[in-house]
Design an enzyme around this catalytic site. Sequence first.
Site, PDB file in Angstrom:
ATOM      1  N   LYS A  89      -8.170 -29.806 -52.902  1.00 34.62           N
ATOM      2  CA  LYS A  89      -9.206 -29.662 -53.926  1.00 34.62           C
ATOM      3  C   LYS A  89     -10.205 -28.579 -53.553  1.00 34.62           C
ATOM      4  CE  LYS A  89      -8.897 -34.007 -56.324  1.00 34.62           C
ATOM      5  NZ  LYS A  89      -9.549 -35.212 -56.819  1.00 34.62           N
TER       6      LYS A  89
ATOM      7  N   LYS B  62       2.089 -33.389 -56.954  1.00 34.58           N
ATOM      8  CA  LYS B  62       1.970 -34.682 -57.644  1.00 34.58           C
ATOM      9  C   LYS B  62       1.288 -34.510 -59.004  1.00 34.58           C
ATOM     10  CE  LYS B  62      -2.448 -36.750 -56.648  1.00 34.58           C
ATOM     11  NZ  LYS B  62      -3.180 -37.953 -56.802  1.00 34.58           N
TER      12      LYS B  62
ATOM     13  N   LYS C 169      -4.517 -36.140 -62.951  1.00 33.49           N
ATOM     14  CA  LYS C 169      -5.255 -36.139 -64.211  1.00 33.49           C
ATOM     15  C   LYS C 169      -6.219 -34.962 -64.318  1.00 33.49           C
ATOM     16  CE  LYS C 169      -7.558 -40.246 -62.761  1.00 33.49           C
ATOM     17  NZ  LYS C 169      -8.082 -39.988 -61.415  1.00 33.49           N
TER      18      LYS C 169
HETATM   19  N1  AQP Z   1       1.112 -38.838 -59.419  1.00 35.65           N
HETATM   20  C1  AQP Z   1       0.893 -40.061 -58.982  1.00 35.65           C
HETATM   21  N2  AQP Z   1       1.928 -40.874 -58.687  1.00 35.65           N
HETATM   22  C2  AQP Z   1       1.721 -42.131 -58.257  1.00 35.65           C
HETATM   23  N3  AQP Z   1       0.487 -42.663 -58.107  1.00 35.65           N
HETATM   24  C3  AQP Z   1      -0.560 -41.897 -58.394  1.00 35.65           C
HETATM   25  N4  AQP Z   1      -1.889 -42.123 -58.352  1.00 35.65           N
HETATM   26  C4  AQP Z   1      -2.538 -41.015 -58.760  1.00 35.65           C
HETATM   27  N5  AQP Z   1      -1.668 -40.058 -59.067  1.00 35.65           N
HETATM   28  C5  AQP Z   1      -0.430 -40.560 -58.849  1.00 35.65           C
HETATM   29  C6  AQP Z   1      -2.481 -43.378 -57.956  1.00 35.65           C
HETATM   30  O1  AQP Z   1      -3.464 -43.733 -58.901  1.00 35.65           O
HETATM   31  C7  AQP Z   1      -4.509 -44.421 -58.241  1.00 35.65           C
HETATM   32  C8  AQP Z   1      -5.836 -43.894 -58.658  1.00 35.65           C
HETATM   33  O2  AQP Z   1      -6.003 -42.596 -58.242  1.00 35.65           O
HETATM   34  P1  AQP Z   1      -7.421 -41.933 -58.385  1.00 35.65           P
HETATM   35  O3  AQP Z   1      -7.772 -41.708 -59.770  1.00 35.65           O
HETATM   36  O4  AQP Z   1      -8.426 -42.708 -57.631  1.00 35.65           O
HETATM   37  O5  AQP Z   1      -7.283 -40.588 -57.601  1.00 35.65           O
HETATM   38  P2  AQP Z   1      -6.106 -39.655 -57.365  1.00 35.65           P
HETATM   39  O6  AQP Z   1      -5.078 -40.284 -56.492  1.00 35.65           O
HETATM   40  O7  AQP Z   1      -6.717 -38.397 -56.839  1.00 35.65           O
HETATM   41  O8  AQP Z   1      -5.497 -39.470 -58.810  1.00 35.65           O
HETATM   42  P3  AQP Z   1      -5.384 -38.173 -59.652  1.00 35.65           P
HETATM   43  O9  AQP Z   1      -4.788 -38.504 -60.966  1.00 35.65           O
HETATM   44  O10 AQP Z   1      -4.713 -37.093 -58.865  1.00 35.65           O
HETATM   45  O11 AQP Z   1      -6.893 -37.799 -59.889  1.00 35.65           O
HETATM   46  P4  AQP Z   1      -7.614 -36.460 -59.639  1.00 35.65           P
HETATM   47  O12 AQP Z   1      -6.828 -35.430 -60.379  1.00 35.65           O
HETATM   48  O13 AQP Z   1      -8.986 -36.628 -60.155  1.00 35.65           O
HETATM   49  O14 AQP Z   1      -7.591 -36.246 -58.142  1.00 35.65           O
HETATM   50  C9  AQP Z   1      -4.267 -44.324 -56.750  1.00 35.65           C
HETATM   51  O15 AQP Z   1      -3.719 -45.546 -56.302  1.00 35.65           O
HETATM   52  C10 AQP Z   1      -3.262 -43.233 -56.646  1.00 35.65           C
HETATM   53  O16 AQP Z   1      -2.408 -43.414 -55.537  1.00 35.65           O
END
Ligand code: AQP
Length: 337
Positions: free
Chosen positions: A116, A200, A203
């Site tokens: 990030k 991965k 969002k």
């Molecule tokens: N691509 C993914 N595959 C499986 N699990 C996922 N998680 C996120 N992306 C995937 C799981 O969702 C939960 C919540 O995640 P989060 O919102 O706290 O943060 P993150 O992991 O950083 O998710 P994002 O979507 O990638 O958010 P941003 O883009 O804001 O960083 C966790 O249990 C995570 O494992």
Amino acid sequence: MEEQSKKVIFSGIQPSGNLTIGNYLGALKNWVKLQDEYDCYYCVVDLHAITVKQEPKDLRRRTLEILAIYIAAGIDPEKNTMFIQSHVSAHSEASWLLTCNSYVGELSRMTQYKDKSSKYGNSTSISAGLLNYPVLMAADILLYQTDLVPVGLDQKQHLELARNIAERFNNAYSPTFKIPDPYIPKEGSKIMDLQEPLKKMSKSSDNPNSYILLMDPPEVIKKKISRAVTDSLGIVKYSDEQPGVKNLMTILNTLTGETFEDIEKKYEGQGYAKFKEDVGIAIVNELEPIQNKVKKLLEDKEYLEKIYKAGAEKASYVANKTLRKMQKKIGFIPVAR
Ligand code: AQP
């Protein structure tokens, strides 16, 4: 009595963007399965979301929408503690105490921080919150004396750090925290970006075609899947050489329970068109009923308020008990009551 003997689960999703099918398959869908067996705390982690810039009105909307999605996906408010992180101030307080027991070196080695922060160029524009994110996550987990943390594979490293921080605190003072274990589901543990399947699905990605949102309309879902990057081999095979196809197979397997072998046989000699169509249909079949429930729930703000208020009360009680222990051990004078 029975409630106390259940193991504790803590997990959360940050309202940093609209939820994707990665969040759903990697996290939410598994949470639903755990709610009978465990004492579950499911949180909307809004404090985490502000580690990168958020538009206030979008943050408000998404926070409530995520709570509605939790309920619509099948998390029962009667059985689980659902709350909004910023409503329980112990999270911020404990996070500071743990920050003073964490090292810049270990935090700057985290993959998510590196990924990030590289987006923002030089260090003057990277928030210190982004570096400290895993400490807040450790506080979230440790405050509830959590046994298990269901997370996708992407969060495993942060959980390991939370364990290190807890052990360090326990050794420096005396046993205070339970050491949590990760709970990583086999299915859906990592859903990949539809356009760059070695990354991965996230969002906060800038490319809407890279993800399926939980609230995407059916026709948009089908179109995004039909545009998902595959390869020129034309063979539906679960192989590291075909990351795009592998990802779509993972999605299909997680949604329908069809094994990879069955999927390979079913689409043998057919190229990708029918396969992609079926993946799109499977996603729509899963998400449409959830989307309808979310829309209804969002019309009843009073009901949602009742849920997050009760959740925050229960969570505060438990979290403050641990926080007071931490403060006392560190050497702070207890607040006069
Ligand atoms: N691509 C993914 N595959 C499986 N699990 C996922 N998680 C996120 N992306 C995937 C799981 O969702 C939960 C919540 O995640 P989060 O919102 O706290 O943060 P993150 O992991 O950083 O998710 P994002 O979507 O990638 O958010 P941003 O883009 O804001 O960083 C966790 O249990 C995570 O494992």
